[in-house]
Design an enzyme around this catalytic site. Structure first.
Site, PDB file in Angstrom:
ATOM      1  N   SER A   1       0.821  -1.213   0.000  1.00 25.01           N
ATOM      2  CA  SER A   1       0.000   0.000   0.000  1.00 25.01           C
ATOM      3  C   SER A   1       0.855   1.262   0.000  1.00 25.01           C
ATOM      4  O   SER A   1       0.355   2.346  -0.298  1.00 25.01           O
ATOM      5  CB  SER A   1      -0.922   0.002   1.226  1.00 25.01           C
ATOM      6  OG  SER A   1      -0.176  -0.133   2.411  1.00 25.01           O
ATOM      7  N   ARG A   2       2.128   1.138   0.352  1.00 26.48           N
ATOM      8  CA  ARG A   2       2.997   2.326   0.441  1.00 26.48           C
ATOM      9  C   ARG A   2       4.451   1.869   0.516  1.00 26.48           C
ATOM     10  O   ARG A   2       4.726   0.663   0.531  1.00 26.48           O
ATOM     11  CB  ARG A   2       2.636   3.185   1.655  1.00 26.48           C
ATOM     12  CG  ARG A   2       2.573   2.428   2.973  1.00 26.48           C
ATOM     13  CD  ARG A   2       1.682   3.157   3.984  1.00 26.48           C
ATOM     14  NE  ARG A   2       1.284   2.267   5.070  1.00 26.48           N
ATOM     15  CZ  ARG A   2       1.941   2.136   6.205  1.00 26.48           C
ATOM     16  NH1 ARG A   2       3.030   2.835   6.421  1.00 26.48           N
ATOM     17  NH2 ARG A   2       1.507   1.310   7.128  1.00 26.48           N
TER      18      ARG A   2
ATOM     19  N   SER B   1      -2.978  -4.330   5.103  1.00 33.54           N
ATOM     20  CA  SER B   1      -3.216  -5.171   6.280  1.00 33.54           C
ATOM     21  C   SER B   1      -4.688  -5.342   6.646  1.00 33.54           C
ATOM     22  O   SER B   1      -5.060  -6.325   7.256  1.00 33.54           O
ATOM     23  CB  SER B   1      -2.466  -4.603   7.477  1.00 33.54           C
ATOM     24  OG  SER B   1      -2.933  -3.307   7.767  1.00 33.54           O
TER      25      SER B   1
ATOM     26  N   ASN C   1       7.064  -8.545   1.674  1.00 34.96           N
ATOM     27  CA  ASN C   1       7.537  -7.194   2.015  1.00 34.96           C
ATOM     28  C   ASN C   1       6.906  -6.641   3.289  1.00 34.96           C
ATOM     29  O   ASN C   1       7.509  -5.819   3.964  1.00 34.96           O
ATOM     30  CB  ASN C   1       7.233  -6.254   0.833  1.00 34.96           C
ATOM     31  CG  ASN C   1       7.439  -4.806   1.214  1.00 34.96           C
ATOM     32  OD1 ASN C   1       8.557  -4.292   1.216  1.00 34.96           O
ATOM     33  ND2 ASN C   1       6.355  -4.113   1.578  1.00 34.96           N
TER      34      ASN C   1
ATOM     35  N   SER D   1      16.757  -7.094   6.388  1.00 35.71           N
ATOM     36  CA  SER D   1      17.261  -5.752   6.714  1.00 35.71           C
ATOM     37  C   SER D   1      18.720  -5.901   7.132  1.00 35.71           C
ATOM     38  O   SER D   1      19.108  -6.953   7.676  1.00 35.71           O
ATOM     39  CB  SER D   1      16.464  -5.167   7.881  1.00 35.71           C
ATOM     40  OG  SER D   1      17.128  -4.037   8.414  1.00 35.71           O
TER      41      SER D   1
ATOM     42  N   TYR E   1      12.944  -6.598  16.072  1.00 32.31           N
ATOM     43  CA  TYR E   1      13.050  -6.416  14.610  1.00 32.31           C
ATOM     44  C   TYR E   1      14.270  -7.167  14.052  1.00 32.31           C
ATOM     45  O   TYR E   1      14.175  -7.859  13.037  1.00 32.31           O
ATOM     46  CB  TYR E   1      13.149  -4.918  14.324  1.00 32.31           C
ATOM     47  CG  TYR E   1      13.122  -4.539  12.862  1.00 32.31           C
ATOM     48  CD1 TYR E   1      11.922  -4.531  12.145  1.00 32.31           C
ATOM     49  CD2 TYR E   1      14.284  -4.169  12.196  1.00 32.31           C
ATOM     50  CE1 TYR E   1      11.902  -4.171  10.807  1.00 32.31           C
ATOM     51  CE2 TYR E   1      14.269  -3.800  10.864  1.00 32.31           C
ATOM     52  CZ  TYR E   1      13.070  -3.807  10.176  1.00 32.31           C
ATOM     53  OH  TYR E   1      13.050  -3.441   8.842  1.00 32.31           O
TER      54      TYR E   1
ATOM     55  N   ALA F   1      15.768  -9.747  15.337  1.00 35.38           N
ATOM     56  CA  ALA F   1      15.517 -11.192  15.399  1.00 35.38           C
ATOM     57  C   ALA F   1      14.615 -11.632  14.245  1.00 35.38           C
ATOM     58  O   ALA F   1      14.858 -12.665  13.614  1.00 35.38           O
ATOM     59  CB  ALA F   1      14.870 -11.551  16.741  1.00 35.38           C
TER      60      ALA F   1
ATOM     61  N   LYS G   1      14.271 -10.198  11.318  1.00 40.61           N
ATOM     62  CA  LYS G   1      14.934 -10.069  10.010  1.00 40.61           C
ATOM     63  C   LYS G   1      16.082 -11.073   9.847  1.00 40.61           C
ATOM     64  O   LYS G   1      16.374 -11.514   8.733  1.00 40.61           O
ATOM     65  CB  LYS G   1      15.425  -8.632   9.812  1.00 40.61           C
ATOM     66  CG  LYS G   1      14.283  -7.613   9.704  1.00 40.61           C
ATOM     67  CD  LYS G   1      13.353  -7.934   8.539  1.00 40.61           C
ATOM     68  CE  LYS G   1      12.260  -6.901   8.351  1.00 40.61           C
ATOM     69  NZ  LYS G   1      11.376  -7.208   7.214  1.00 40.61           N
TER      70      LYS G   1
HETATM   71  P1  NAP Z   1       6.118   0.952   5.589  1.00 43.37           P
HETATM   72  O1  NAP Z   1       6.240   2.177   4.759  1.00 43.37           O
HETATM   73  O2  NAP Z   1       5.870   1.101   7.068  1.00 43.37           O
HETATM   74  O3  NAP Z   1       4.977   0.009   4.938  1.00 43.37           O
HETATM   75  C1  NAP Z   1       4.685  -1.222   5.538  1.00 43.37           C
HETATM   76  C2  NAP Z   1       3.747  -2.004   4.652  1.00 43.37           C
HETATM   77  O4  NAP Z   1       3.506  -3.273   5.299  1.00 43.37           O
HETATM   78  C3  NAP Z   1       2.397  -1.325   4.484  1.00 43.37           C
HETATM   79  O5  NAP Z   1       1.920  -1.577   3.190  1.00 43.37           O
HETATM   80  C4  NAP Z   1       1.523  -2.044   5.519  1.00 43.37           C
HETATM   81  O6  NAP Z   1       0.141  -2.088   5.185  1.00 43.37           O
HETATM   82  C5  NAP Z   1       2.093  -3.453   5.421  1.00 43.37           C
HETATM   83  N1  NAP Z   1       1.760  -4.272   6.583  1.00 43.37           N
HETATM   84  C6  NAP Z   1       2.083  -4.079   7.883  1.00 43.37           C
HETATM   85  N2  NAP Z   1       1.580  -5.066   8.645  1.00 43.37           N
HETATM   86  C7  NAP Z   1       0.911  -5.912   7.812  1.00 43.37           C
HETATM   87  C8  NAP Z   1       0.172  -7.104   7.980  1.00 43.37           C
HETATM   88  N3  NAP Z   1       0.018  -7.666   9.196  1.00 43.37           N
HETATM   89  N4  NAP Z   1      -0.385  -7.696   6.897  1.00 43.37           N
HETATM   90  C9  NAP Z   1      -0.248  -7.143   5.662  1.00 43.37           C
HETATM   91  N5  NAP Z   1       0.443  -6.017   5.428  1.00 43.37           N
HETATM   92  C10 NAP Z   1       1.022  -5.393   6.490  1.00 43.37           C
HETATM   93  O7  NAP Z   1       7.415   0.029   5.472  1.00 43.37           O
HETATM   94  P2  NAP Z   1       8.674   0.102   4.463  1.00 43.37           P
HETATM   95  O8  NAP Z   1       9.664   1.020   5.039  1.00 43.37           O
HETATM   96  O9  NAP Z   1       8.189   0.295   3.063  1.00 43.37           O
HETATM   97  O10 NAP Z   1       9.266  -1.379   4.646  1.00 43.37           O
HETATM   98  C11 NAP Z   1       8.904  -2.461   3.797  1.00 43.37           C
HETATM   99  C12 NAP Z   1       9.726  -3.678   4.183  1.00 43.37           C
HETATM  100  O11 NAP Z   1      11.115  -3.378   4.073  1.00 43.37           O
HETATM  101  C13 NAP Z   1       9.505  -4.127   5.630  1.00 43.37           C
HETATM  102  O12 NAP Z   1       9.568  -5.539   5.701  1.00 43.37           O
HETATM  103  C14 NAP Z   1      10.676  -3.518   6.363  1.00 43.37           C
HETATM  104  O13 NAP Z   1      10.996  -4.207   7.541  1.00 43.37           O
HETATM  105  C15 NAP Z   1      11.755  -3.641   5.306  1.00 43.37           C
HETATM  106  N6  NAP Z   1      12.856  -2.687   5.496  1.00 43.37           N
HETATM  107  C16 NAP Z   1      12.632  -1.342   5.491  1.00 43.37           C
HETATM  108  C17 NAP Z   1      13.705  -0.475   5.692  1.00 43.37           C
HETATM  109  C18 NAP Z   1      13.541   1.022   5.703  1.00 43.37           C
HETATM  110  O14 NAP Z   1      14.532   1.703   5.976  1.00 43.37           O
HETATM  111  N7  NAP Z   1      12.380   1.563   5.399  1.00 43.37           N
HETATM  112  C19 NAP Z   1      14.987  -0.997   5.889  1.00 43.37           C
HETATM  113  C20 NAP Z   1      15.163  -2.368   5.891  1.00 43.37           C
HETATM  114  C21 NAP Z   1      14.094  -3.213   5.681  1.00 43.37           C
HETATM  115  P3  NAP Z   1      -0.920  -1.010   5.793  1.00 43.37           P
HETATM  116  O15 NAP Z   1      -0.838   0.190   4.890  1.00 43.37           O
HETATM  117  O16 NAP Z   1      -2.233  -1.716   5.730  1.00 43.37           O
HETATM  118  O17 NAP Z   1      -0.468  -0.700   7.191  1.00 43.37           O
END
Ligand code: NAP
Length: 255
Positions: A19-20, A42, A98, A150, A163, A165, A167
């Site tokens: 979604s984002r 979600s 993701n 991550s 987090y 653990a 990842k």
């Molecule tokens: P984000 O902007 O917070 O977006 C999280 C996404 O996950 C949203 O679409 C959210 O949906 C969805 N989500 C959360 N809980 C869910 C559930 N129970 N079931 C289905 N969907 C769910 O996160 P992001 O920064 O894009 O991160 C995406 C991935 O990359 C994650 O796994 C994160 O750990 C990893 N990551 C991110 C970074 C970073 O710096 N941003 C670094 C390393 C790894 P809703 O809109 O419905 O809440």
């Protein structure tokens, strides 16, 4: 269009948490290559917005795009998500795990609930989705599974034991599953982003952000597209000889 290009254009990708942020950038990038995409958020509150996003992607890239609400931490919802995407598209060739959350805090402040919630979405959610797509992918003898880990799962980070653990668990699961599925034409890889500018990192205080950037060789936070570019390669037919790998996308972060 030659035959192999036609084959690529009919691939279907399910991207959880699209979604984002990074998930949305991945869905857009795969749609740009001609993949049909199943988008996921979600819960039902965000579904109308996700449906608009799906319509915009479908129109812009000339692919099918459909939005599904499902909490992937719940096995029955992850299974329903996969079944509904299969019903809509007929096949799922690419799964991108993701969806992810953070519940940061020092160990003395972190509650058991904070720990369980993060493991439930980030690790068990990925397991739930892998389990649900495994049989259909095995039957079609083709699949690409890419999970978001991550750098925190590799190096650790203070205030993120839950987090980190989750990842690190994603990396172990990726390596084990790659061995199970490689003989069926299914590759399983992980991408480990560094610090990427999304809602997840927008919560960082300015001072902490500035200190972080000093540690990044490229001199900036990453963009969701920086991550999507690597996922797009791993999802491609041309990446069939790459499996069980973890690719860091961190701009040269000094751990
Ligand atoms: P984000 O902007 O917070 O977006 C999280 C996404 O996950 C949203 O679409 C959210 O949906 C969805 N989500 C959360 N809980 C869910 C559930 N129970 N079931 C289905 N969907 C769910 O996160 P992001 O920064 O894009 O991160 C995406 C991935 O990359 C994650 O796994 C994160 O750990 C990893 N990551 C991110 C970074 C970073 O710096 N941003 C670094 C390393 C790894 P809703 O809109 O419905 O809440």
């Amino acid at each position: 269009m030659d035959e192999s290009a036609q084959e690529v254009s009919t691939r279907c990708a399910l991207v959880t948490g699209s979604s984002r942020g990074i998930g949305l950038a991945i869905a857009r990038s795969l749609a740009e290559t001609g993949c049909d995409v199943a988008l996921n958020c979600s819960g039902s509150a965000r579904l109308p917005a996700l449906e608009e996003t799906a319509a915009e992607i479908a129109q812009r890239f000339g692919v099918q795009a459909t939005a599904f609400a499902a909490d992937i931490s719940k096995p029955e919802e992850a299974k329903r998500l996969v079944d509904e995407a299969l019903a809509a598209f007929g096949h799922i060739d690419i799964l991108v795990n993701n969806a992810g959350i953070t519940r940061d805090g020092s160990i003395v402040r972190m509650t058991e609930q904070d720990f369980d919630d993060v493991i439930a979405v980030n690790l068990k959610g990925a397991f739930n989705c892998c389990k649900a797509v495994a049989r259909p992918m095995m039957r079609q003898r083709f699949g690409r599974i890419i999970s978001l880990s991550s750098v925190v799962g590799i190096y650790g980070n203070a205030g993120q034991v839950n987090y980190a653990a989750s990842k690190a668990g994603v990396i172990g699961m990726t390596k084990a599953l790659s061995r199970e599925l490689v003989s069926r034409g299914i590759t399983v890889n992980a991408v480990a982003p560094g610090f990427i500018s999304t809602d997840m990192t927008d919560a960082l205080p300015d001072r902490q952000r500035a200190l972080l950037v000093e540690r990044i060789g490229c001199g900036r936070l990453g963009t969701p597209e920086d991550v999507a570019n690597v996922v797009r390669f791993l999802a491609s037919d041309g990446a069939g000889y790459v499996t069980g790998q973890v690719i860091c996308v961190d701009g040269g972060l000094q751990a």
